[in-house]
Design a protein around this motif. Structure first.
Motif, PDB file in Angstrom:
ATOM      1  N   GLY A 249     -26.291  -1.356  42.945  1.00  0.00           N
ATOM      2  CA  GLY A 249     -25.725  -0.192  42.271  1.00  0.00           C
ATOM      3  C   GLY A 249     -24.657  -0.507  41.237  1.00  0.00           C
ATOM      4  O   GLY A 249     -24.178   0.388  40.546  1.00  0.00           O
ATOM      5  N   GLU A 250     -24.298  -1.778  41.108  1.00  0.00           N
ATOM      6  CA  GLU A 250     -23.235  -2.144  40.167  1.00  0.00           C
ATOM      7  C   GLU A 250     -23.774  -2.471  38.770  1.00  0.00           C
ATOM      8  O   GLU A 250     -24.937  -2.817  38.606  1.00  0.00           O
ATOM      9  CB  GLU A 250     -22.511  -3.412  40.653  1.00  0.00           C
ATOM     10  N   ILE A 251     -22.860  -2.385  37.796  1.00  0.00           N
ATOM     11  CA  ILE A 251     -23.027  -3.105  36.530  1.00  0.00           C
ATOM     12  C   ILE A 251     -21.998  -4.225  36.576  1.00  0.00           C
ATOM     13  O   ILE A 251     -20.798  -3.974  36.688  1.00  0.00           O
ATOM     14  CB  ILE A 251     -22.747  -2.226  35.293  1.00  0.00           C
TER      15      ILE A 251
ATOM     16  N   ILE B 279     -33.112  -5.007  39.921  1.00  0.00           N
ATOM     17  CA  ILE B 279     -31.985  -5.497  39.125  1.00  0.00           C
ATOM     18  C   ILE B 279     -32.504  -5.828  37.734  1.00  0.00           C
ATOM     19  O   ILE B 279     -33.605  -6.368  37.578  1.00  0.00           O
ATOM     20  CB  ILE B 279     -31.310  -6.730  39.770  1.00  0.00           C
ATOM     21  N   LEU B 280     -31.719  -5.460  36.726  1.00  0.00           N
ATOM     22  CA  LEU B 280     -32.082  -5.712  35.341  1.00  0.00           C
ATOM     23  C   LEU B 280     -31.083  -6.707  34.752  1.00  0.00           C
ATOM     24  O   LEU B 280     -29.873  -6.466  34.747  1.00  0.00           O
ATOM     25  CB  LEU B 280     -32.044  -4.398  34.552  1.00  0.00           C
TER      26      LEU B 280
ATOM     27  N   THR C 297     -30.660   1.561  39.116  1.00  0.00           N
ATOM     28  CA  THR C 297     -30.965   0.155  38.826  1.00  0.00           C
ATOM     29  C   THR C 297     -29.668  -0.637  38.688  1.00  0.00           C
ATOM     30  O   THR C 297     -28.785  -0.256  37.923  1.00  0.00           O
ATOM     31  CB  THR C 297     -31.790   0.032  37.522  1.00  0.00           C
ATOM     32  N   THR C 298     -29.572  -1.722  39.428  1.00  0.00           N
ATOM     33  CA  THR C 298     -28.423  -2.624  39.336  1.00  0.00           C
ATOM     34  C   THR C 298     -28.555  -3.432  38.044  1.00  0.00           C
ATOM     35  O   THR C 298     -29.662  -3.767  37.630  1.00  0.00           O
ATOM     36  CB  THR C 298     -28.397  -3.552  40.564  1.00  0.00           C
ATOM     37  N   VAL C 299     -27.426  -3.732  37.394  1.00  0.00           N
ATOM     38  CA  VAL C 299     -27.465  -4.403  36.085  1.00  0.00           C
ATOM     39  C   VAL C 299     -26.531  -5.615  36.081  1.00  0.00           C
ATOM     40  O   VAL C 299     -25.369  -5.517  36.486  1.00  0.00           O
ATOM     41  CB  VAL C 299     -27.041  -3.434  34.944  1.00  0.00           C
TER      42      VAL C 299
ATOM     43  N   ARG D  90     -17.538  -4.622  37.515  1.00  0.00           N
ATOM     44  CA  ARG D  90     -16.829  -5.888  37.689  1.00  0.00           C
ATOM     45  C   ARG D  90     -17.267  -6.867  36.609  1.00  0.00           C
ATOM     46  O   ARG D  90     -18.306  -6.662  35.960  1.00  0.00           O
ATOM     47  CB  ARG D  90     -17.117  -6.488  39.075  1.00  0.00           C
ATOM     48  N   ALA D  91     -16.479  -7.938  36.455  1.00  0.00           N
ATOM     49  CA  ALA D  91     -16.782  -8.908  35.397  1.00  0.00           C
ATOM     50  C   ALA D  91     -16.388 -10.310  35.820  1.00  0.00           C
ATOM     51  O   ALA D  91     -15.492 -10.506  36.645  1.00  0.00           O
ATOM     52  CB  ALA D  91     -16.041  -8.528  34.119  1.00  0.00           C
ATOM     53  N   TYR D  92     -17.100 -11.268  35.232  1.00  0.00           N
ATOM     54  CA  TYR D  92     -16.772 -12.689  35.377  1.00  0.00           C
ATOM     55  C   TYR D  92     -16.600 -13.259  33.972  1.00  0.00           C
ATOM     56  O   TYR D  92     -17.409 -12.962  33.082  1.00  0.00           O
ATOM     57  CB  TYR D  92     -17.896 -13.445  36.089  1.00  0.00           C
ATOM     58  N   VAL D  93     -15.565 -14.080  33.790  1.00  0.00           N
ATOM     59  CA  VAL D  93     -15.320 -14.730  32.502  1.00  0.00           C
ATOM     60  C   VAL D  93     -15.718 -16.195  32.625  1.00  0.00           C
ATOM     61  O   VAL D  93     -15.235 -16.911  33.511  1.00  0.00           O
ATOM     62  CB  VAL D  93     -13.836 -14.616  32.092  1.00  0.00           C
ATOM     63  N   LEU D  94     -16.633 -16.626  31.746  1.00  0.00           N
ATOM     64  CA  LEU D  94     -17.088 -18.015  31.753  1.00  0.00           C
ATOM     65  C   LEU D  94     -16.482 -18.799  30.591  1.00  0.00           C
ATOM     66  O   LEU D  94     -16.393 -18.272  29.477  1.00  0.00           O
ATOM     67  CB  LEU D  94     -18.617 -18.092  31.638  1.00  0.00           C
ATOM     68  N   GLU D  95     -16.090 -20.022  30.883  1.00  0.00           N
ATOM     69  CA  GLU D  95     -15.642 -20.961  29.841  1.00  0.00           C
ATOM     70  C   GLU D  95     -16.257 -22.312  30.145  1.00  0.00           C
ATOM     71  O   GLU D  95     -16.125 -22.819  31.264  1.00  0.00           O
ATOM     72  CB  GLU D  95     -14.113 -21.083  29.821  1.00  0.00           C
TER      73      GLU D  95
END
Length: 234
Positions: free
Chosen positions: A27-29, A155-156, A185-187, A203-208
């Motif tokens: 259920g999340e984006i 999931i998309l 639809t989960t994204v 929620r978010a993840y930051v990639l480096e």
């Protein structure tokens, strides 16, 4: 719903992902943000089985994905809209959508989903018999999303849906992503436009350089000084 643990991916001897651990709840984006080359696309491609991973685990609904070939992941409910859209340019809009539903046998359900796609993307209905390669960039993005939705994914995975699009079209695409999510639809969203991504994500993840350096609620990361200065141009 989706769990990645200690994922390591190499391209021609160069490490693209370093011990990536993340999860996406039903259920999340969830959005992955970061500069070019940070590992965002590699993460999606590893989930979809398009690139092998050297170590780590990917689970979808508690099922490990490592030994499942890419073409069988679609049947599990994983939809992937790749960077650059990758529509079939020499087929019509309708034929592209038909290919999205190629695993399905429920004719009534498929008919319902055509109507759902036309409702979400009215321009596709107007151009249903047009060759997909003649569509504008925004229309091609809508078609790529519509094609993925025709399989009713759980999931998309969306890779750079706003790339190269005019601001008004970008807003429309992001409104539709929210609608798709509200429909159940989960994204998992990879996006260069960090401001737009964080404004719709939970929620978010930051990639480096292949590593996750920051994660949390999207609304909080939107206010984070480091994120604002590095990714929001502030």
């Amino acid at each position: 719903m989706l769990k990645i643990k200690d994922l390591n991916v190499f391209y021609e001897g160069i490490q693209a992902l370093r011990n990536i651990t993340l999860e996406v709840n039903e259920g999340e984006i969830v959005t992955l943000i970061g500069a070019n080359g940070a590992g965002k696309t590699s993460t999606l491609r590893a989930i979809s089985g398009l690139i092998p991973f050297k170590s780590g685990e990917i689970y979808f609904q508690d099922k490990p994905l490592k030994s499942i070939p890419a073409h069988k992941l679609v049947a599990l409910g994983i939809g992937h809209v790749p960077e650059g859209r990758k529509i079939f340019a020499n087929l019509t809009v309708r034929e592209n959508l038909e290919l999205g539903a190629y695993l399905r046998k429920d004719k009534d359900g498929i008919k319902e989903d055509y109507e759902m796609i036309y409702e979400k993307f009215p321009r596709l209905k107007e151009r249903i018999n047009q060759m997909a390669g003649t569509l504008s960039g925004g229309e091609q993005q809508m078609l790529a999303m519509g094609r993925a939705l025709m399989n009713r994914p759980k999931i998309l995975l969306l890779d750079e849906p706003s790339m190269g699009l005019a601001p008004l079209v970008v807003k429309s695409i992001f409104d539709i992503i929210q609608e798709i999510n509200k429909g159940g639809t989960t994204v998992l969203l990879v996006e260069q436009n960090a401001h737009m991504a964080l404004s719709i994500a939970h929620r978010a993840y930051v990639l480096e350089t292949g590593s996750i350096v920051l994660s949390g609620e999207a609304s909080k990361l939107l206010q984070d000084d480091k994120v604002r200065s590095a990714y929001l141009g502030e």
